[in-house]
Design a protein around this motif. Structure first.
Motif, PDB file in Angstrom:
ATOM      1  N   PRO A 195      -6.820  12.834  -8.665  1.00  0.00           N
ATOM      2  CA  PRO A 195      -7.387  11.742  -9.461  1.00  0.00           C
ATOM      3  C   PRO A 195      -8.081  10.720  -8.574  1.00  0.00           C
ATOM      4  N   THR A 196      -9.142  10.134  -9.094  1.00  0.00           N
ATOM      5  CA  THR A 196      -9.827   9.067  -8.376  1.00  0.00           C
ATOM      6  C   THR A 196      -8.967   7.817  -8.397  1.00  0.00           C
ATOM      7  N   ALA A 197      -8.752   7.241  -7.222  1.00  0.00           N
ATOM      8  CA  ALA A 197      -7.928   6.039  -7.140  1.00  0.00           C
ATOM      9  C   ALA A 197      -8.643   4.877  -7.807  1.00  0.00           C
ATOM     10  N   PRO A 198      -7.919   4.083  -8.616  1.00  0.00           N
ATOM     11  CA  PRO A 198      -8.548   2.901  -9.207  1.00  0.00           C
ATOM     12  C   PRO A 198      -8.884   1.879  -8.134  1.00  0.00           C
ATOM     13  N   ALA A 199      -9.828   0.989  -8.454  1.00  0.00           N
ATOM     14  CA  ALA A 199     -10.310   0.029  -7.468  1.00  0.00           C
ATOM     15  C   ALA A 199      -9.189  -0.856  -6.930  1.00  0.00           C
ATOM     16  N   ASP A 200      -8.258  -1.284  -7.803  1.00  0.00           N
ATOM     17  CA  ASP A 200      -7.195  -2.155  -7.331  1.00  0.00           C
ATOM     18  C   ASP A 200      -6.242  -1.416  -6.394  1.00  0.00           C
ATOM     19  N   GLU A 201      -6.102  -0.093  -6.600  1.00  0.00           N
ATOM     20  CA  GLU A 201      -5.272   0.701  -5.690  1.00  0.00           C
ATOM     21  C   GLU A 201      -5.918   0.795  -4.326  1.00  0.00           C
ATOM     22  N   VAL A 202      -7.250   0.874  -4.295  1.00  0.00           N
ATOM     23  CA  VAL A 202      -7.958   0.894  -3.023  1.00  0.00           C
ATOM     24  C   VAL A 202      -7.746  -0.426  -2.290  1.00  0.00           C
ATOM     25  N   GLY A 203      -7.765  -1.540  -3.022  1.00  0.00           N
ATOM     26  CA  GLY A 203      -7.506  -2.828  -2.401  1.00  0.00           C
ATOM     27  C   GLY A 203      -6.126  -2.872  -1.763  1.00  0.00           C
ATOM     28  N   THR A 204      -5.142  -2.290  -2.427  1.00  0.00           N
ATOM     29  CA  THR A 204      -3.792  -2.217  -1.872  1.00  0.00           C
ATOM     30  C   THR A 204      -3.766  -1.357  -0.619  1.00  0.00           C
ATOM     31  N   TRP A 205      -4.464  -0.226  -0.666  1.00  0.00           N
ATOM     32  CA  TRP A 205      -4.542   0.658   0.503  1.00  0.00           C
ATOM     33  C   TRP A 205      -5.165  -0.067   1.689  1.00  0.00           C
ATOM     34  N   LEU A 206      -6.229  -0.831   1.446  1.00  0.00           N
ATOM     35  CA  LEU A 206      -6.905  -1.548   2.527  1.00  0.00           C
ATOM     36  C   LEU A 206      -5.984  -2.585   3.159  1.00  0.00           C
ATOM     37  N   THR A 207      -5.259  -3.335   2.332  1.00  0.00           N
ATOM     38  CA  THR A 207      -4.445  -4.424   2.859  1.00  0.00           C
ATOM     39  C   THR A 207      -3.097  -3.960   3.417  1.00  0.00           C
ATOM     40  N   GLN A 208      -2.527  -2.891   2.842  1.00  0.00           N
ATOM     41  CA  GLN A 208      -1.184  -2.474   3.256  1.00  0.00           C
ATOM     42  C   GLN A 208      -1.168  -1.336   4.265  1.00  0.00           C
ATOM     43  N   GLU A 209      -2.273  -0.573   4.349  1.00  0.00           N
ATOM     44  CA  GLU A 209      -2.301   0.542   5.295  1.00  0.00           C
ATOM     45  C   GLU A 209      -3.376   0.366   6.362  1.00  0.00           C
ATOM     46  N   VAL A 210      -4.593   0.116   5.913  1.00  0.00           N
ATOM     47  CA  VAL A 210      -5.697   0.015   6.876  1.00  0.00           C
ATOM     48  C   VAL A 210      -5.550  -1.228   7.748  1.00  0.00           C
TER      49      VAL A 210
END
Length: 312
Positions: free
Chosen positions: A4-19
């Motif tokens: 599934p395509t990750a929702p935009a808010d999930e990408v924001g979480t990925w950027l701040t919590q992982e990247v």
């Protein structure tokens, strides 16, 4: 099974919590032995979306770039972005960045110029061998774009094509490096050049956010105070707007910001900018259709949506 395509808010979480933790930790280790570590680290520590290093990591994974050059590339590009922010805030007179004092406010104008230059050197030193020439081209493009921005801000006859050229360099050069660097280092061609339509969409969203109390700043209308020829100003093409844009920043009142906002609403300039942004974003996402159906592809799609849906 199609991921599934990750929702935009999930990408924001990925950027701040992982990247961000991965890249910031790498950057801090790179500068911690320097005598001016606190200044080199200040602008990085204030936050940010980490969109650029996230994009580098995704493209690197698609290209099969190794862990060490992948992190070097991501950290280098984030430092290039950081150096540009320090200089941009100084030039524009912006006093707040990410809800913290801008670097020049905290340390002074002399330090803003010099530490920005030091960050540029650190960034280029981290770029892996084989990618330094394209990184230098990106820095050159950023400087050309900044100069174009200066020149356009003195005119009342700026065209949309000129605006797009400025954005291609000032905003797009570094984002384009996020795509090109991993491909060059691995001698790979992913065939997604059309994804670069996202760069002007990203900038248009930034233009719009200036009237939405976003961008981590204390007030709206900073671009108006700085005299920026945004897409809305070009579309409205109203001398009342240009009269306000041409005033010194310190003399621009809140009432004048409201006047510009009202004119943009009356001329449908906000709506026009949103339509152009959405059209460019759609063009960018269409370019990803040639990629294999992988989690990285779906995250790139979500990253594109994040660029135009973000609220800061």
């Amino acid at each position: 099974m199609t991921p599934p395509t990750a929702p935009a808010d999930e990408v924001g979480t990925w950027l701040t919590q992982e990247v961000r933790p991965a890249v910031d930790g790498y950057i801090e280790r790179s500068v911690q032995s320097h005598r001016y570590h606190d200044r080199l680290w200040y602008q990085v520590e204030t936050g940010g979306k980490r969109l650029r290093p996230g994009l580098v990591l995704l493209i690197s994974d698609l290209c099969g770039l190794g862990q060490s050059p992948k992190l070097d590339s991501a950290a280098a590009i984030e430092l290039l972005h950081t150096f540009s922010l320090i200089h941009d805030d100084l030039v524009d007179g912006d006093r707040v960045r990410r809800e913290e004092p801008a670097f020049w406010v905290e340390y002074g104008t002399d330090d803003a110029v010099n530490i920005g230059d030091l960050l540029l050197v650190y960034a280029l030193s981290l770029v892996p061998e084989g990618g330094k020439s394209v990184a230098l081209e990106a820095v050159h493009g950023m400087a050309v774009g900044q100069q174009l921005d200066f020149e356009l801000s003195d005119r009342r006859d700026v065209t949309e094509a000129e605006y797009m050229e400025m954005v291609k360099y000032k905003t797009g050069a570094l984002l384009e490096l996020c795509l090109s660097l991993p491909q060059i280092l691995t001698d790979t061609d992913l065939g997604i050049d059309g994804y670069n339509a996202l760069w002007p969409a990203f900038q248009i969203r930034d233009d719009l956010l200036d009237f939405e109390a976003g961008k981590g700043r204390a007030e709206i209308g900073n671009d108006v105070r700085a005299g920026k020829r945004t897409l809305m100003a070009i579309h409205a093409d109203d001398d009342r707007v240009y009269d306000i844009l041409d005033k010194p920043a310190a003399e621009t009142t809140d009432e004048e910001i409201e006047t510009v906002q009202k004119i943009f609403e009356e001329t449908n300039s906000f709506e026009y900018a949103r339509q152009r942004m959405d059209s460019l974003a759609t063009e960018a996402l269409t370019a990803l259709e040639s990629l294999p159906d992988t989690p990285q592809r779906h995250r790139l799609i979500a990253l594109g949506r994040f660029c135009t849906d973000r609220d800061h």
